[in-house]
Design a protein around this motif. Structure first.
Motif, mmCIF file in Angstrom:
data_model
loop_
_atom_site.group_PDB
_atom_site.id
_atom_site.type_symbol
_atom_site.label_atom_id
_atom_site.label_comp_id
_atom_site.label_asym_id
_atom_site.label_seq_id
_atom_site.Cartn_x
_atom_site.Cartn_y
_atom_site.Cartn_z
ATOM 1 N N GLY A 2 1.012 -1.272 0.036
ATOM 2 C CA GLY A 2 0.013 -0.019 -0.099
ATOM 3 C C GLY A 2 0.789 1.277 -0.132
ATOM 4 N N THR A 3 2.138 1.133 0.246
ATOM 5 C CA THR A 3 3.045 2.284 0.234
ATOM 6 C C THR A 3 3.852 2.392 -1.354
ATOM 7 N N PRO A 4 4.028 3.525 -1.689
ATOM 8 C CA PRO A 4 4.580 3.713 -3.125
ATOM 9 C C PRO A 4 5.913 2.896 -3.194
ATOM 10 N N ALA A 5 6.927 2.784 -2.208
ATOM 11 C CA ALA A 5 8.232 2.238 -2.474
ATOM 12 C C ALA A 5 7.843 0.641 -2.644
ATOM 13 N N ALA A 6 6.772 0.145 -2.233
ATOM 14 C CA ALA A 6 6.604 -1.219 -2.162
ATOM 15 C C ALA A 6 6.634 -1.738 -3.280
ATOM 16 N N VAL A 7 6.043 -1.090 -4.348
ATOM 17 C CA VAL A 7 6.033 -1.504 -5.936
ATOM 18 C C VAL A 7 7.272 -1.519 -6.674
ATOM 19 N N LYS A 8 8.281 -0.638 -6.136
ATOM 20 C CA LYS A 8 9.521 -0.411 -6.839
ATOM 21 C C LYS A 8 10.386 -1.881 -6.880
ATOM 22 N N LYS A 9 10.756 -1.964 -8.059
ATOM 23 C CA LYS A 9 11.960 -3.199 -8.356
ATOM 24 C C LYS A 9 13.135 -2.696 -7.428
ATOM 25 N N ASP A 10 13.454 -3.815 -6.755
ATOM 26 C CA ASP A 10 14.856 -3.450 -6.003
ATOM 27 C C ASP A 10 15.822 -4.351 -6.254
ATOM 28 N N ASP A 11 17.103 -3.789 -6.660
ATOM 29 C CA ASP A 11 18.194 -4.593 -7.095
ATOM 30 C C ASP A 11 19.297 -4.825 -5.928
ATOM 31 N N VAL A 12 18.960 -4.418 -4.827
ATOM 32 C CA VAL A 12 19.905 -4.454 -3.522
ATOM 33 C C VAL A 12 19.520 -6.087 -3.129
ATOM 34 N N PRO A 13 20.493 -6.893 -2.934
ATOM 35 C CA PRO A 13 20.044 -7.920 -2.358
ATOM 36 C C PRO A 13 20.388 -7.865 -0.827
ATOM 37 N N MET A 14 19.428 -8.915 -0.139
ATOM 38 C CA MET A 14 19.289 -8.753 1.360
ATOM 39 C C MET A 14 20.575 -8.878 1.931
ATOM 40 N N GLU A 15 21.549 -9.748 1.301
ATOM 41 C CA GLU A 15 22.856 -9.774 2.104
ATOM 42 C C GLU A 15 23.569 -8.431 2.166
ATOM 43 N N VAL A 16 23.505 -7.809 0.988
ATOM 44 C CA VAL A 16 24.101 -6.487 0.735
ATOM 45 C C VAL A 16 23.383 -5.425 1.960
ATOM 46 N N LYS A 17 22.145 -5.557 2.078
ATOM 47 C CA LYS A 17 21.493 -4.597 3.061
ATOM 48 C C LYS A 17 21.906 -4.885 4.526
ATOM 49 N N LYS A 18 21.959 -6.405 4.749
ATOM 50 C CA LYS A 18 22.431 -6.770 6.109
ATOM 51 C C LYS A 18 23.890 -6.323 6.351
ATOM 52 N N GLU A 19 24.833 -6.474 5.358
ATOM 53 C CA GLU A 19 26.130 -5.717 5.530
ATOM 54 C C GLU A 19 26.349 -4.320 5.867
ATOM 55 N N ARG A 20 25.379 -3.583 5.160
ATOM 56 C CA ARG A 20 25.175 -2.149 5.394
ATOM 57 C C ARG A 20 24.780 -2.030 6.837
ATOM 58 N N LEU A 21 23.689 -2.576 7.231
ATOM 59 C CA LEU A 21 23.338 -2.484 8.497
ATOM 60 C C LEU A 21 24.507 -2.695 9.637
ATOM 61 N N TYR A 22 25.220 -3.779 9.393
ATOM 62 C CA TYR A 22 26.007 -4.033 10.486
ATOM 63 C C TYR A 22 27.207 -2.975 10.395
#
Ligand code: 5AD
Ligand code: SF4
Length: 523
Positions: A418-438
């Motif tokens: 229901g949010t605009p960002a949720a329908v965007k294609k996303d090319d960032v793998p979860m592993e990369v997101k996790k590394e960024r968070l760490y």
């Protein structure tokens, strides 16, 4: 209730009639949305995200006439309730209101699920893991409901404002008796009555923008610190955020109601209030009869004899010069500002619809630091927004250092239906997101530890809240800048503000010794 409200209620009241008895012909796990379709078409209208996104020009009505219906005022006698709260302070405070309503109906609170006659889950929808926790808990409660058929299990809060969640509960969680939304809290007595006396699942979720209901009873958590709502809803529509849909449009409580509540809390001996709103800086923008904004409110708070006034949460966009000028007066207006930045990249901020840039955020920070030199800034950050590049993430890291945030709540972006960002294609793998968070968390920890080191040997004012969770021979409290301090002292100083000399610092807390002078003063 006037005629307009009655009509409105008739239109939007959504009490479903999923008759759990007659739908037993097919196992629930095999049922599909179609099996429930006739309810959707007749008596049940699900929460409507499109409607929730709309912002009308209807005047906000403030109601001062809340009452528990006579027949419900003693219904809870000899019975107990338990409310589990997920998510933000707004939810914590809503729980205090629901506890107040239930207490006025005669219920007593319990922490033991086996002992409860009503269990409410006050839910959060901001990230997927918050939702998963609630569905997990519903699973745990199923055997209890089978054992105790009269137990009422309710789901409320932000998750119930979402159509998909309501459908899922109706289809798969028949142990739930009651679903109600964030705009329906004042209807709790009637809803409980319906849940008690009908054999059907009761669903009442208003998708309308919401009015303001004053004089709701509250059972506050503790007698030292209190939350005070100053406004409800959010009109910012950040593209990742579900809150504008679950909490309705921005609407401010009248200043006189807030001031009366804070004065009353001060008279009762509360030492600290936190003014609550999804975006407190937008306070007063919806008034069409008075020019009174958040800075004016803080100015009035400054005159009230209560030692500490905090507020959360701010949006950088509405943080104006007048507010900075008022906060610089100090006194009970504490020099800690939580100012969510979300990202250090102007391009990501644009995609998030935050309506400020890295540069304008830094300018705001510079202004605040100039006016309040000793200010502590903390923030919220989302990593892994759709298509965030390595460079854009690095900009978040450098901003974190440049501002010198002393703490940050950090999150991996979670797509919300229901949010605009949720329908965007996303090319960032979860592993990369996790590394960024760490990596970000390492930096946050480092900056927090450095800010703590600076306290070594200093004397700080601590509002003593009680025994430390880890060791009951130790007291714990918070400094003006919201740092946890552990120290030894007599229990008689709980609820007081005392001086503590810091002897040892950790990443997220400080250890110290009570400065005897204040123990005498405050005893
Ligand atoms: N994903 C991750 N974090 C989110 N927040 C809000 N929506 C999302 C989302 N979809 C974070 C923001 C906000 C905080 C309360 O939660 O950082 O400031
Ligand atoms: Fe969500 Fe943005 Fe509103 Fe905060 S300001 S509640 S992040 S939409």
């Amino acid at each position: 209730m006037n005629e307009k409200q009655r009509k409105e209620q008739a239109q939007i009241k959504q009490v479903s009639s999923v008759d759990r008895k007659s739908s037993q012909d097919k196992p629930l796990s095999e049922k599909t949305t179609e099996d429930f379709a006739h309810y959707f078409q007749t008596t049940y209208t699900p929460p409507d995200i499109k409607k929730a996104r709309k912002r009308g020009r209807d005047k906000i009505e403030v109601h001062y006439d809340f009452e528990i219906p006579e027949e419900m005022s003693k219904i809870g006698k000899g019975k107990k309730f338990l409310i589990r709260t997920y998510g933000c302070q707004m939810n914590e405070h809503d729980t205090e209101v629901m506890a107040g309503i239930l207490s006025e109906m005669g219920y007593e609170s319990t922490l033991d699920t086996d002992d409860a006659d009503i269990i409410l889950l006050n839910t959060c929808a901001i990230r997927e893991n918050a939702e998963n926790k609630v569905f997990g808990e519903l699973g745990h409660l199923k055997p209890l409901k089978l054992e105790k058929p009269d137990l009422i299990i309710g789901v409320c809060g932000c998750m119930s404002q979402q159509e998909s969640v309501v459908n899922r509960i109706m289809q798969k969680h028949q142990q739930v008796d009651l679903i109600f939304g964030t705009h329906n809290i004042h209807r709790l007595p009637d809803l409980i009555k319906e849940a008690m006396f009908s054999k059907v699942q009761v669903v009442e979720v208003w998708s309308k923008e919401g009015d303001i209901i004053e004089n709701l009873p509250k059972v506050r958590h503790g007698q030292i610190k209190a939350w005070v709502n100053i406004m409800y809803g959010c009109d910012k529509f950040c593209t990742y955020c579900i809150v504008p849909m679950t909490r309705g449009k921005e609407r401010s409580r009248r200043p006189e109601d807030i001031i009366r509540e804070v004065r009353h809390l001060a008279a009762q001996g509360y030492q600290e209030v936190t003014l609550l709103g999804q975006n407190v800086n937008a306070y007063g923008k919806d008034f069409d009869d008075i020019e009174y904004r958040f800075a004016d409110l803080m100015n009035d708070m400054h005159k009230i004899d209560i030692p500490r006034v905090r507020f959360t949460t701010s949006h950088p966009r509405d943080f104006d010069d007048h507010l900075i000028e008022v906060l610089a007066k100090g006194g009970n207006l504490l020099d800690h500002i939580h100012l969510p930045v979300q990202s250090g990249s102007s391009e990501i901020l644009r995609k998030m619809n935050r309506k400020y840039t890295r540069e304008s955020y830094l300018e705001l920070v510079a202004k605040i630091k100039k006016a309040i030199p000793n200010v502590t800034l903390t923030t919220d950050i989302i990593v892994g927004f759709p298509n965030e590049t390595d460079e854009q993430f690095e900009e978040t890291m450098t901003l974190m250092e440049e501002v010198g945030f002393e703490a940050a709540y950090t999150f991996i972006y979670s797509p919300r239906e229901g949010t605009p960002a949720a329908v965007k294609k996303d090319d960032v793998p979860m592993e990369v997101k996790k590394e960024r968070l760490y990596r970000l968390n390492d930096l946050v920890n480092k900056q927090s530890a450095e800010s703590m080191d600076a306290y070594e040997g200093k004397v700080v004012k601590v509002l003593v809240e009680g025994e430390s969770k880890k060791d009951e021979t130790v007291l714990a409290g918070y400094t003006e800048k919201n740092k946890v301090v552990n120290f030894k002292g007599p229990k008689s100083i709980i609820g007081k503000i005392v001086d503590v000399k810091i002897t040892d610092t950790k990443t997220w807390s400080l250890n110290g010794e009570l400065v005897e002078k204040t123990a005498e003063v405050s005893n």
